[in-house]
Enzyme design. Sequence first.
Site, short mmCIF file in Angstrom:
data_model
loop_
_atom_site.label_atom_id
_atom_site.label_comp_id
_atom_site.label_asym_id
_atom_site.label_seq_id
_atom_site.Cartn_x
_atom_site.Cartn_y
_atom_site.Cartn_z
N ARG A 1 1.09 -1.39 0.00
CA ARG A 1 -0.01 0.22 -0.19
C ARG A 1 1.06 1.18 -0.28
O ARG A 1 0.57 2.32 -0.96
CB ARG A 1 -0.94 -0.01 1.21
CG ARG A 1 -1.67 -0.78 1.22
CD ARG A 1 -3.04 -0.64 2.30
NE ARG A 1 -3.78 -1.68 1.86
CZ ARG A 1 -4.52 -1.56 1.21
NH1 ARG A 1 -5.36 -0.67 1.27
NH2 ARG A 1 -5.30 -2.66 1.26
N ASP B 1 17.40 -5.49 0.46
CA ASP B 1 17.16 -4.59 1.54
C ASP B 1 17.22 -2.93 0.79
O ASP B 1 17.96 -2.85 0.00
CB ASP B 1 19.47 -4.72 1.48
CG ASP B 1 19.22 -3.63 2.83
OD1 ASP B 1 18.72 -3.02 2.80
OD2 ASP B 1 19.87 -3.95 3.14
N HIS B 2 16.37 -3.22 0.81
CA HIS B 2 15.52 -1.22 0.82
C HIS B 2 16.68 -0.15 0.32
O HIS B 2 16.47 0.64 -0.42
CB HIS B 2 14.41 -1.05 0.81
CG HIS B 2 14.71 -0.01 2.46
ND1 HIS B 2 14.13 -1.50 3.68
CD2 HIS B 2 14.54 0.99 2.24
CE1 HIS B 2 14.80 0.04 4.34
NE2 HIS B 2 13.83 1.11 4.01
N LYS C 1 18.45 3.34 -2.21
CA LYS C 1 18.70 4.70 -1.56
C LYS C 1 19.49 5.07 -2.12
O LYS C 1 20.94 4.89 -2.58
CB LYS C 1 18.64 5.08 -1.09
CG LYS C 1 17.41 5.06 0.28
CD LYS C 1 17.57 4.86 1.68
CE LYS C 1 16.75 4.19 2.30
NZ LYS C 1 15.80 4.86 3.29
N HIS D 1 21.20 -3.20 6.67
CA HIS D 1 21.19 -1.81 6.31
C HIS D 1 22.39 -1.20 6.59
O HIS D 1 23.23 -0.75 5.52
CB HIS D 1 20.22 -1.15 6.38
CG HIS D 1 19.05 -1.68 6.44
ND1 HIS D 1 18.00 -2.20 4.91
CD2 HIS D 1 16.74 -1.56 7.33
CE1 HIS D 1 16.71 -2.50 5.23
NE2 HIS D 1 16.42 -1.73 6.31
C1 BG6 Z 1 13.30 -1.53 8.02
C2 BG6 Z 1 13.10 -1.72 9.76
O1 BG6 Z 1 14.03 -2.27 7.34
O2 BG6 Z 1 13.36 -0.19 7.54
C3 BG6 Z 1 12.62 -0.64 10.36
O3 BG6 Z 1 12.82 -2.52 9.65
C4 BG6 Z 1 13.18 1.03 9.74
O4 BG6 Z 1 12.67 -0.76 11.88
C5 BG6 Z 1 13.39 0.90 8.45
O5 BG6 Z 1 12.14 1.96 10.58
C6 BG6 Z 1 13.47 2.11 7.67
O6 BG6 Z 1 14.10 2.29 7.02
P1 BG6 Z 1 13.74 3.95 6.22
O7 BG6 Z 1 14.19 3.20 4.38
O8 BG6 Z 1 13.01 5.17 7.00
O9 BG6 Z 1 15.51 4.19 7.03
#
Ligand code: BG6
Length: 493
Positions: free
Chosen positions: A21, A180-181, A185, A243
């Site tokens: 979503r 790993d998003h 970035k 991350h």
């Molecule tokens: C996620 C975690 O992978 O990344 C969250 O599970 C965290 O706990 C988030 O808040 C942070 O992502 P970003 O992109 O907002 O820094």
Amino acid sequence: MTKQIDPCTLVLFGASGNLSRVKLMPGLFRLDAAGRLPAEMKILSVGRGEVSREAWLADIKGMLDAKFKKGYDQQVFERFIERNFYHANPPTDPNAFQRMKETLSNDKVFPQNLAYFLSVRPSDFAPVVDQLAAVDLLNEENYWRRVVIEKPFGTDLPSAKALQASITKHLKESQIYRIDHYLGKSALQNIMLQRFANTLLEPIWNKDYIDHVQITNTEMLGVGDRTQFYDATGALRDMIQSHILQTLALTAMEMPAALTPEGIRAEKIKVLEAIRAIPVDQLDKHAFRAQYAAGEVNGEQVPGYLEELGDSSSVVETYAALKLFIDNPRWEGVPFYIRTAKRLHEADTRISIRFKKSPLQIGDGQDQNWLMLGIQPRECIKMEIQSKIPGLDINTRTIQLDAANRQDGDESIDAYEALLLNLMEGDNSLYLHISEVEAQWRLVDPVIEAWAKDRQPVHQYPAGSRDPEASKVIFEHEDQFWRYSIELGGDAH
Ligand code: BG6
């Protein structure tokens, strides 16, 4: 350079969940608006409930309305909505995947290159892949088939290996996209470019000039409504395992022979594997954990973690800091301090590098140089240098060179948008290789295990405060301290 994308169908498992979503549907919409989706591309959302197509399209409209409060282009909306379909996949129906195959086999509607995005419970990753294989939906004989696995890939090294063993029964490494998003970035991608595309930086990026490196990710948010998930996870698994270690890998790796996906990954794997194991018998000097207590954030009183959880016996950390060393010639003896926290005084992700003492020391207490790469909220590069205070005497003060990496008019792209595009392009360089995942678990597992065993109450810090004083135990030298802010003066201690 825009890459060619084959006509394809994105099959979105867990489509009514939060990730879909908030990130995936809006991200796909923005890609459509930017003209980056192939005209024939379709999205088949898969969910447990029976939902009519009409109701699903109305739901998607709701997602977009919630995300784009200022509105959006009606023509793009119509094009986007036409791409969308829904398939009910009730867990109780043994033929659900067979029916999904029949739906997808309509090649007048659905292009036959298939990307499956598994935004489902981690325990469902392997069973979904098994089921897709069972109905022959992973076969790449005529078309490509790719599978995205959301994080976490396992909860420790053995479970990551078990998941890998299970999915590789049906998939080649080139078909697996582990997310790993953070790698999506732009600011993270920039670390490598700023290092290697600048003659000014690369020659001093080593143990000869650098005193230590800090990699920081702090949030003002608490765990919110994810208490159960969080209590089974903790900060070390949630943030550091992937991350932050990925950020470290980009900060510390050697220059790839070529900027190809394989070249970059190979160097990241090498550096991750060169991180020295954390000595569990001296854990107190290498790792620190804490939990937020009640406090004030943005002028608002907020409860502590244990209160939110409703279980005062939990020893799960919301603050985690580690000291790491990398055993290679570039970084010998240089501590890397990494930390993450929920409910700290500031939301900030950055790399802060402190340089060694300069040969010229004027008086006592002259600050050392800092170089900082701001990841979020500000994407910037900052350098603190010593400069003469104008006047009759010879005195220095710290001044800051501050350059924003973003300029007016620059595109602002969500990490998931970039990753979805790469998925369709068949470029998995911004996704994790299994060797990276394994090296990351290998490093954090012993600490997670030791912490889980130690049931003594965990150190508390008030929500909204700076790093707990006690976290300083991990510093190698007395003159090292947390850089608490990217602003000038953020090194006051
Ligand atoms: C996620 C975690 O992978 O990344 C969250 O599970 C965290 O706990 C988030 O808040 C942070 O992502 P970003 O992109 O907002 O820094």
